[in-house]
Design a protein around this motif. Structure first.
Motif, PDB file in Angstrom:
ATOM      1  N   ASP A  29       0.858  -1.188   0.000  1.00 49.73           N
ATOM      2  CA  ASP A  29       0.000   0.000   0.000  1.00 49.73           C
ATOM      3  C   ASP A  29       0.898   1.244   0.000  1.00 49.73           C
ATOM      4  O   ASP A  29       1.576   1.541   0.986  1.00 49.73           O
ATOM      5  CB  ASP A  29      -0.886  -0.028   1.257  1.00 49.73           C
ATOM      6  CG  ASP A  29      -1.844   1.161   1.319  1.00 49.73           C
ATOM      7  OD1 ASP A  29      -1.499   2.254   0.820  1.00 49.73           O
ATOM      8  OD2 ASP A  29      -2.935   0.994   1.874  1.00 49.73           O
ATOM      9  N   ASN A  30       0.892   1.926  -1.123  1.00 53.58           N
ATOM     10  CA  ASN A  30       1.802   3.062  -1.310  1.00 53.58           C
ATOM     11  C   ASN A  30       1.657   4.131  -0.221  1.00 53.58           C
ATOM     12  O   ASN A  30       2.618   4.486   0.474  1.00 53.58           O
ATOM     13  CB  ASN A  30       1.533   3.688  -2.684  1.00 53.58           C
ATOM     14  CG  ASN A  30       2.611   4.673  -3.099  1.00 53.58           C
ATOM     15  OD1 ASN A  30       3.633   4.272  -3.659  1.00 53.58           O
ATOM     16  ND2 ASN A  30       2.422   5.952  -2.805  1.00 53.58           N
ATOM     17  N   ASP A  31       0.431   4.650  -0.064  1.00 47.54           N
ATOM     18  CA  ASP A  31       0.281   5.849   0.767  1.00 47.54           C
ATOM     19  C   ASP A  31       0.427   5.548   2.257  1.00 47.54           C
ATOM     20  O   ASP A  31       0.950   6.376   3.012  1.00 47.54           O
ATOM     21  CB  ASP A  31      -1.053   6.531   0.455  1.00 47.54           C
ATOM     22  CG  ASP A  31      -1.112   6.993  -1.009  1.00 47.54           C
ATOM     23  OD1 ASP A  31      -0.218   6.589  -1.797  1.00 47.54           O
ATOM     24  OD2 ASP A  31      -2.038   7.735  -1.371  1.00 47.54           O
ATOM     25  N   THR A  87       2.434   3.330   3.372  1.00 45.51           N
ATOM     26  CA  THR A  87       3.875   3.164   3.539  1.00 45.51           C
ATOM     27  C   THR A  87       4.586   4.507   3.683  1.00 45.51           C
ATOM     28  O   THR A  87       5.552   4.638   4.446  1.00 45.51           O
ATOM     29  CB  THR A  87       4.440   2.373   2.339  1.00 45.51           C
ATOM     30  OG1 THR A  87       3.792   1.091   2.306  1.00 45.51           O
ATOM     31  CG2 THR A  87       5.935   2.176   2.447  1.00 45.51           C
ATOM     32  N   MET A 131       8.423   3.887  -3.446  1.00 47.10           N
ATOM     33  CA  MET A 131       7.015   4.273  -3.364  1.00 47.10           C
ATOM     34  C   MET A 131       6.839   5.608  -4.086  1.00 47.10           C
ATOM     35  O   MET A 131       7.718   6.477  -4.018  1.00 47.10           O
ATOM     36  CB  MET A 131       6.573   4.436  -1.902  1.00 47.10           C
ATOM     37  CG  MET A 131       6.605   3.159  -1.088  1.00 47.10           C
ATOM     38  SD  MET A 131       5.601   1.831  -1.762  1.00 47.10           S
ATOM     39  CE  MET A 131       6.840   0.528  -1.891  1.00 47.10           C
ATOM     40  N   ASP A 132       5.699   5.790  -4.738  1.00 48.65           N
ATOM     41  CA  ASP A 132       5.418   7.082  -5.362  1.00 48.65           C
ATOM     42  C   ASP A 132       5.269   8.139  -4.264  1.00 48.65           C
ATOM     43  O   ASP A 132       4.619   7.895  -3.247  1.00 48.65           O
ATOM     44  CB  ASP A 132       4.110   7.008  -6.165  1.00 48.65           C
ATOM     45  CG  ASP A 132       4.229   6.071  -7.352  1.00 48.65           C
ATOM     46  OD1 ASP A 132       5.366   5.868  -7.847  1.00 48.65           O
ATOM     47  OD2 ASP A 132       3.186   5.541  -7.779  1.00 48.65           O
ATOM     48  N   GLN A 164       7.551   9.366  -2.293  1.00 47.13           N
ATOM     49  CA  GLN A 164       8.331   9.187  -1.059  1.00 47.13           C
ATOM     50  C   GLN A 164       9.231  10.389  -0.745  1.00 47.13           C
ATOM     51  O   GLN A 164       9.420  10.736   0.419  1.00 47.13           O
ATOM     52  CB  GLN A 164       9.138   7.882  -1.078  1.00 47.13           C
ATOM     53  CG  GLN A 164      10.165   7.762  -2.193  1.00 47.13           C
ATOM     54  CD  GLN A 164      10.851   6.382  -2.219  1.00 47.13           C
ATOM     55  OE1 GLN A 164      10.428   5.442  -1.559  1.00 47.13           O
ATOM     56  NE2 GLN A 164      11.910   6.254  -2.995  1.00 47.13           N
ATOM     57  N   TYR A 169       6.883  -2.410  -7.448  1.00 47.27           N
ATOM     58  CA  TYR A 169       7.323  -1.059  -7.074  1.00 47.27           C
ATOM     59  C   TYR A 169       8.662  -0.665  -7.681  1.00 47.27           C
ATOM     60  O   TYR A 169       8.873   0.499  -7.988  1.00 47.27           O
ATOM     61  CB  TYR A 169       7.285  -0.825  -5.552  1.00 47.27           C
ATOM     62  CG  TYR A 169       7.662  -1.972  -4.639  1.00 47.27           C
ATOM     63  CD1 TYR A 169       6.779  -3.016  -4.365  1.00 47.27           C
ATOM     64  CD2 TYR A 169       8.905  -1.997  -4.011  1.00 47.27           C
ATOM     65  CE1 TYR A 169       7.133  -4.054  -3.504  1.00 47.27           C
ATOM     66  CE2 TYR A 169       9.252  -3.034  -3.139  1.00 47.27           C
ATOM     67  CZ  TYR A 169       8.367  -4.059  -2.903  1.00 47.27           C
ATOM     68  OH  TYR A 169       8.711  -5.080  -2.054  1.00 47.27           O
TER      69      TYR A 169
END
Ligand code: PBG
Length: 327
Positions: A141-143, A145, A170-171, A173, A222
């Motif tokens: 889970d990107n957000d 994280t 991660m996008d 970050q 990722y």
């Protein structure tokens, strides 16, 4: 354009002095960053099998190694932690007295400002499943994280780091870290962004060293696809817009084309990571007498510099600095 026989490129190759005078790129200790592993509750340093001469360190052996590196003129170290306890969230990563936080304080108190201290920000060493973030369903889970990464970065800042290096791909970050560091009163803390990090099979030995092998699946959801280069430029651009101070391409040697394009496109201080598998290949061939280690070490590091790296993260930092000091 003068051609043969007026033009004779060999004139510049006649002697050592001429070759030295006209060499286009250099390798110096100040270009090197040493990645180091620190493991909680370890009684003595343990050599990593697939990375000869590299260790999981105790606090004392880490501090000692840092002292040697500083003495050799290596300006910076990148710290990876291996905690005593792992859980699904990787919560040991943001404890105020977590292993990296302890290490940052110990090295700082021993060496003062003689080394730039960089803390690697990721969760794979801390999660029981070995992924670089929080799992929801079957994916990271990107957000969610990002919130954990931000907490880690602030604890590193409080422990005295100069830089944080988010490595989880991660996008967002970099933006998440910049925002949290500024809000926490750490506007001068730098960000070394793993901007173009590929899903590479060359990370194998590192995962043994960091005890961070994914327990299911892989990291292709990722980390970047090895076939892509234009995408690397987009990744780097995003990280710069989000506030990266230094951008990194990783691995190094198999991705020199990407490195060259990143440096020429953006001109930012650019780093390349000669990863564990690149190091292991040279070590293994040298151990069999198939390659001469020192020349291939210097040639690969030199190639990474020539391609555009201002800085090289390499397990050869100490050996290369020793070799360069001998002249
Ligand atoms: C963790 C991380 C890895 C490396 C640096 N940070 C491994 C991975 O992504 O699986 C690899 C470094 C190396 O191989 O030397 N996010």
């Amino acid at each position: 354009m003068i051609t043969f026989p007026g033009s004779r490129p060999r004139r510049l190759r006649r002697t050592d002095r001429l070759r030295d005078m006209t060499r286009e790129s250099t390798l110096e200790a100040r270009h090197l960053i040493a990645p180091l592993f620190i493991k909680e509750r370890l009684s003595r340093p343990v050599e990593i099998e697939a990375m000869p001469a590299q260790h999981q360190h105790t606090l004392p052996s880490l501090v000692e190694t840092c002292g040697v590196l500083a003495e050799l003129g290596v300006p910076a170290v990148l710290l990876f932690g291996i905690p005593a306890r792992k859980d699904a969230e990787g919560s040991a990563a943001w404890e105020a007295d977590g292993i990296v936080q302890q290490a940052l304080r110990a090295v700082r108190s021993e060496l003062g400002d003689r080394l730039v201290l960089i803390g690697d920000v990721c969760l794979c060493e801390y999660t029981d499943h070995g992924h670089c973030g929080v799992i929801r369903g079957s994916a990271v889970d990107n957000d969610a994280t990002l919130e954990s990464y931000a907490r880690i970065a602030v604890t590193y800042a409080e422990a005295g780091a100069d830089f944080v290096a988010p490595s989880g791909m991660m996008d967002g970050q970099v933006a998440a870290l910049r925002r949290a560091l500024d809000a926490g009163g750490h506007p001068n803390m730098g960000i070394l962004a793993y901007a173009a990090k590929y899903a590479s099979a060359f990370y194998g030995p590192f995962r043994e060293a960091a005890e961070s092998r994914p327990q299911f699946g892989d990291r292709r959801g990722y980390q970047m696809d090895p076939g892509n280069a234009a995408e690397a430029l987009r990744e780097v651009r995003l990280d710069i817009e989000e506030g990266a101070d230094i951008v990194m391409v990783k691995p190094a040697l198999p991705y020199l084309d990407v490195l060259a394009r990143v440096k020429s496109t953006f001109g930012l201080p650019t780093a390349a990571y000669q990863v564990s598998g690149e190091y292991a290949m040279l070590k293994a061939a040298a151990a069999r007498g198939w390659l001469q280690e020192e020349p291939v070490m210097l040639e690969t590091l030199g190639a990474i510099r020539r391609a555009g790296a201002d800085l090289i993260l390499t397990y050869y930092a100490r050996a290369a600095a020793e070799r360069l000091r001998r002249g």
